[in-house]
Design a protein around this motif. Structure first.
Motif, PDB file in Angstrom:
ATOM      1  N   PHE A 288      -6.672  -3.438  -3.167  1.00 28.62           N
ATOM      2  CA  PHE A 288      -6.039  -4.372  -3.344  1.00 28.62           C
ATOM      3  C   PHE A 288      -6.902  -5.694  -4.236  1.00 28.62           C
ATOM      4  O   PHE A 288      -6.255  -6.816  -4.185  1.00 28.62           O
ATOM      5  CB  PHE A 288      -5.519  -5.138  -2.188  1.00 28.62           C
ATOM      6  N   TRP A 289      -7.910  -5.438  -4.287  1.00 27.82           N
ATOM      7  CA  TRP A 289      -8.832  -6.261  -5.190  1.00 27.82           C
ATOM      8  C   TRP A 289      -8.326  -6.801  -6.477  1.00 27.82           C
ATOM      9  O   TRP A 289      -8.158  -7.916  -6.743  1.00 27.82           O
ATOM     10  CB  TRP A 289     -10.232  -5.820  -5.713  1.00 27.82           C
ATOM     11  N   LEU A 290      -7.680  -6.062  -7.292  1.00 26.79           N
ATOM     12  CA  LEU A 290      -7.208  -6.578  -8.379  1.00 26.79           C
ATOM     13  C   LEU A 290      -5.858  -7.260  -8.238  1.00 26.79           C
ATOM     14  O   LEU A 290      -5.414  -8.263  -8.952  1.00 26.79           O
ATOM     15  CB  LEU A 290      -6.831  -5.263  -9.576  1.00 26.79           C
ATOM     16  N   GLN A 291      -5.074  -6.903  -7.530  1.00 25.65           N
ATOM     17  CA  GLN A 291      -3.712  -7.419  -6.978  1.00 25.65           C
ATOM     18  C   GLN A 291      -4.009  -8.926  -6.728  1.00 25.65           C
ATOM     19  O   GLN A 291      -3.387  -9.836  -7.074  1.00 25.65           O
ATOM     20  CB  GLN A 291      -3.002  -6.921  -5.978  1.00 25.65           C
ATOM     21  N   TYR A 292      -5.071  -9.112  -5.713  1.00 27.34           N
ATOM     22  CA  TYR A 292      -5.294 -10.293  -5.141  1.00 27.34           C
ATOM     23  C   TYR A 292      -5.887 -11.284  -6.296  1.00 27.34           C
ATOM     24  O   TYR A 292      -5.308 -12.584  -6.585  1.00 27.34           O
ATOM     25  CB  TYR A 292      -6.630 -10.250  -4.057  1.00 27.34           C
ATOM     26  N   HIS A 293      -6.917 -10.874  -7.178  1.00 27.54           N
ATOM     27  CA  HIS A 293      -7.250 -11.831  -8.283  1.00 27.54           C
ATOM     28  C   HIS A 293      -6.098 -12.173  -9.202  1.00 27.54           C
ATOM     29  O   HIS A 293      -6.157 -13.072  -9.752  1.00 27.54           O
ATOM     30  CB  HIS A 293      -8.435 -11.165  -8.943  1.00 27.54           C
ATOM     31  N   SER A 294      -5.385 -11.129  -9.533  1.00 27.14           N
ATOM     32  CA  SER A 294      -4.181 -11.323 -10.313  1.00 27.14           C
ATOM     33  C   SER A 294      -3.342 -12.532  -9.924  1.00 27.14           C
ATOM     34  O   SER A 294      -2.939 -13.324 -10.763  1.00 27.14           O
ATOM     35  CB  SER A 294      -3.447 -10.062 -10.774  1.00 27.14           C
ATOM     36  N   LEU A 295      -2.948 -12.503  -8.838  1.00 27.12           N
ATOM     37  CA  LEU A 295      -1.983 -13.458  -7.997  1.00 27.12           C
ATOM     38  C   LEU A 295      -2.523 -14.717  -7.944  1.00 27.12           C
ATOM     39  O   LEU A 295      -2.087 -15.934  -8.077  1.00 27.12           O
ATOM     40  CB  LEU A 295      -1.488 -12.877  -6.524  1.00 27.12           C
ATOM     41  N   ARG A 296      -3.998 -14.626  -7.585  1.00 23.17           N
ATOM     42  CA  ARG A 296      -4.759 -16.127  -7.275  1.00 23.17           C
ATOM     43  C   ARG A 296      -5.524 -16.744  -8.497  1.00 23.17           C
ATOM     44  O   ARG A 296      -5.040 -17.921  -8.439  1.00 23.17           O
ATOM     45  CB  ARG A 296      -5.991 -15.748  -6.377  1.00 23.17           C
ATOM     46  N   GLU A 297      -5.659 -16.092  -9.646  1.00 26.39           N
ATOM     47  CA  GLU A 297      -6.312 -16.552 -10.471  1.00 26.39           C
ATOM     48  C   GLU A 297      -5.583 -16.283 -11.891  1.00 26.39           C
ATOM     49  O   GLU A 297      -6.203 -16.899 -13.032  1.00 26.39           O
ATOM     50  CB  GLU A 297      -7.752 -16.352 -10.612  1.00 26.39           C
ATOM     51  N   GLY A 298      -5.080 -15.308 -12.009  1.00 28.00           N
ATOM     52  CA  GLY A 298      -4.459 -14.753 -13.541  1.00 28.00           C
ATOM     53  C   GLY A 298      -5.635 -14.151 -14.093  1.00 28.00           C
ATOM     54  O   GLY A 298      -6.297 -13.419 -13.444  1.00 28.00           O
ATOM     55  N   GLU A 299      -5.935 -14.040 -15.254  1.00 25.51           N
ATOM     56  CA  GLU A 299      -6.488 -13.362 -16.173  1.00 25.51           C
ATOM     57  C   GLU A 299      -8.057 -13.962 -15.775  1.00 25.51           C
ATOM     58  O   GLU A 299      -8.349 -14.964 -15.905  1.00 25.51           O
ATOM     59  CB  GLU A 299      -6.343 -13.397 -17.642  1.00 25.51           C
TER      60      GLU A 299
END
Length: 214
Positions: free
Chosen positions: A165-176
């Protein structure tokens, strides 16, 4: 025995490479088989001759991903890694996931539409857990980590979840986020989860410092 990709025609390889790039960059849900054919410069009928729709393409891409990730994850199970190699190994895991990142953007929704992915995805989750447990056990046996009762199993589960879930977290938290910075953070966060259990003087603190993102 290592797994290998099946032999494919040049056209099939082109279709898969193009689809992977489009799915990763634009989101799989936003790309149709017609879009893939258009980017390649072939007719939709020609693409349909090789893959009868988008779902067979997704299934074959997952097969490629599973083969590659299984080869990576099986390495420390077969033979213990040197302390410094753990940093490199984690980096390789996150790079492999990044290369097929569309599978991790919304895996539940994707599996609902392509249910054949549920079993192989579950197999990979199990292998992530076995790999994490093996890494921690080797570090414990080498005197680098120390665990109380139940702590190693709990950390194993957290690491496997982080890989997933690393990618989902950073996508929701910080975007690109730039690719290298994103992977650096994934590796550093993995080591940060492990660091509370390090044995002082074991060299693990230096490993964590080395992996700290700039």
């Amino acid at each position: 025995m290592s797994e290998e990709r099946p032999a494919r025609s040049k056209t099939k390889d082109t279709i898969l490479r193009t689809a992977l790039a489009l799915f990763n960059n634009e989101g799989e849900h936003a790309v149709s088989s017609v879009d893939i054919a258009s980017v390649i410069g072939i007719s939709p009928g020609n693409l349909y001759y090789h893959y009868k729709g988008k779902e067979p393409i997704i299934r074959e891409l997952f097969s490629d991903f599973e083969i590659e990730l299984r080869q990576v994850l099986s390495a420390p199970i077969s033979e213990p890694l040197a302390l410094q190699d753990n940093w490199i190994f984690l980096y390789i895991i996150f790079e492999e996931i990044w290369d097929f990142r569309f599978f991790y953007r919304n895996p539940t929704e994707l599996i609902d539409r392509v249910p054949e992915l549920k079993v192989p995805f579950s197999r990979l989750l199990g292998l992530k857990e076995r790999t994490a447990f093996s890494l921690l056990s080797d570090l414990e046996e080498g005197g680098h980590l120390a665990f109380g009762e139940g702590e190693k199993a709990a950390l194993t589960a957290r690491l496997a979840q982080h890989f997933t879930f690393w990618l989902q977290y950073h996508s929701l938290r910080e975007g690109e986020v730039p690719t290298k910075a994103l992977i650096d953070r994934g590796v550093y966060q993995s080591l940060s989860m492990i660091s509370p259990y390090w044995a002082h003087g074991s060299g693990f603190a230096e490993l964590l410092h080395e992996a700290e993102p700039a």
